[in-house]
Design a protein around this motif. Structure first.
Motif, mmCIF file in Angstrom:
data_model
loop_
_atom_site.group_PDB
_atom_site.id
_atom_site.type_symbol
_atom_site.label_atom_id
_atom_site.label_comp_id
_atom_site.label_asym_id
_atom_site.label_seq_id
_atom_site.Cartn_x
_atom_site.Cartn_y
_atom_site.Cartn_z
ATOM 1 N N THR A 1 43.599 29.894 39.344
ATOM 2 C CA THR A 1 44.033 30.375 40.616
ATOM 3 C C THR A 1 43.811 29.811 42.049
ATOM 4 O O THR A 1 44.440 30.044 42.857
ATOM 5 C CB THR A 1 44.004 31.847 40.658
ATOM 6 N N GLY A 2 42.462 29.288 41.999
ATOM 7 C CA GLY A 2 41.917 28.834 43.088
ATOM 8 C C GLY A 2 41.138 30.035 43.987
ATOM 9 O O GLY A 2 40.625 29.895 45.098
ATOM 10 N N TYR A 3 41.367 31.158 43.268
ATOM 11 C CA TYR A 3 40.434 32.401 44.068
ATOM 12 C C TYR A 3 39.285 32.740 43.416
ATOM 13 O O TYR A 3 39.140 32.493 42.325
ATOM 14 C CB TYR A 3 41.558 33.703 44.065
ATOM 15 N N LYS A 4 38.592 33.535 44.055
ATOM 16 C CA LYS A 4 37.193 34.039 43.545
ATOM 17 C C LYS A 4 37.309 35.097 42.594
ATOM 18 O O LYS A 4 37.894 36.063 43.096
ATOM 19 C CB LYS A 4 36.240 34.019 44.476
ATOM 20 N N CYS A 5 36.803 35.275 41.553
ATOM 21 C CA CYS A 5 36.879 36.414 40.756
ATOM 22 C C CYS A 5 35.609 37.447 41.124
ATOM 23 O O CYS A 5 34.793 36.597 41.945
ATOM 24 C CB CYS A 5 36.811 35.960 39.297
ATOM 25 N N ASN B 1 38.810 37.614 48.823
ATOM 26 C CA ASN B 1 39.833 36.540 48.760
ATOM 27 C C ASN B 1 40.818 36.597 50.180
ATOM 28 O O ASN B 1 41.556 35.814 50.173
ATOM 29 C CB ASN B 1 40.521 36.439 47.406
ATOM 30 N N ASN C 1 26.766 37.206 45.707
ATOM 31 C CA ASN C 1 27.668 38.344 45.343
ATOM 32 C C ASN C 1 27.147 39.943 45.509
ATOM 33 O O ASN C 1 26.245 40.175 45.021
ATOM 34 C CB ASN C 1 27.766 38.250 43.642
ATOM 35 N N CYS D 1 34.210 28.881 36.484
ATOM 36 C CA CYS D 1 34.884 30.180 36.256
ATOM 37 C C CYS D 1 36.355 29.932 36.150
ATOM 38 O O CYS D 1 37.063 29.141 36.735
ATOM 39 C CB CYS D 1 34.760 31.056 37.700
ATOM 40 N N ASN E 1 38.838 31.125 38.587
ATOM 41 C CA ASN E 1 38.865 30.351 39.842
ATOM 42 C C ASN E 1 39.516 28.951 39.608
ATOM 43 O O ASN E 1 40.214 28.409 40.561
ATOM 44 C CB ASN E 1 37.585 29.957 40.206
ATOM 45 N N CYS F 1 32.279 35.637 40.551
ATOM 46 C CA CYS F 1 31.770 34.280 41.132
ATOM 47 C C CYS F 1 30.677 34.527 42.032
ATOM 48 O O CYS F 1 30.484 35.268 42.794
ATOM 49 C CB CYS F 1 33.054 33.757 42.094
#
Length: 116
Positions: free
Chosen positions: A45-49, A115, A73, A39, A42, A52
Motif C-alpha cells: 500500500t505504501g502506508y505504514k501499518c 498516515n 512507534n 512490512c 507497507n 511499522c
C-alpha cells in the motif's frame, strides 16, 4: 488424555524456544541499518501499518534507549499497559471482550493518524 498434555507441553516448549530465538535475533541485530523483516502492508500500500517501526522500538528498549523506542512507534507504550490491564481483568474474571475491542480501535486509529 496424557498424550494431549504432552502434546501441549511440546508446543509450548517450541513456541518458547522460538520466542527466545526471535528476541536474541532482534537484540543482536541492528534494525536501524534496514528492516529485519519487510512490512508487507507497507510494500503493497505504501502506508505504514500500526506495527511499522516496532522491531526498532523493541531493539531500542532492549538496549535501554526509551526515547528512541517511543520515536519509532508510539504503541510501544500501549502494549505493556494493555497487557497488564488485560491480565488484571482475566485474574478478576471480568469480561475482556470490550477491552480487546477498545485496544483494536486504538490501534486502527493510530494507523490512520500516523498516515495522515
Amino acid at each position: 488424555m496424557k498424550e494431549k498434555v504432552i502434546y501441549k507441553r511440546l508446543i509450548y516448549s517450541f513456541l518458547f524456544i522460538l520466542l527466545l530465538l526471535v528476541i536474541l535475533y532482534i537484540y543482536g541485530s541492528d534494525p536501524n541499518k534496514g528492516p529485519i523483516l519487510p512490512c508487507i502492508f507497507n510494500l503493497v500500500t505504501g502506508y505504514k501499518c500500526p506495527g511499522c517501526g516496532m522491531t526498532r522500538a523493541i531493539n531500542s528498549l532492549m538496549h535501554g534507549d526509551f526515547i528512541s523506542a517511543y520515536s519509532y512507534n508510539k504503541l510501544i507504550l500501549l502494549i505493556p499497559i494493555g497487557l497488564i490491564i488485560y491480565l488484571i481483568f482475566k485474574i478478576l474474571n471480568k469480561n475482556t471482550e470490550r477491552l480487546v475491542w477498545l485496544y483494536i480501535i486504538i490501534v486502527i486509529l493510530y494507523a490512520i493518524i500516523r498516515n495522515i
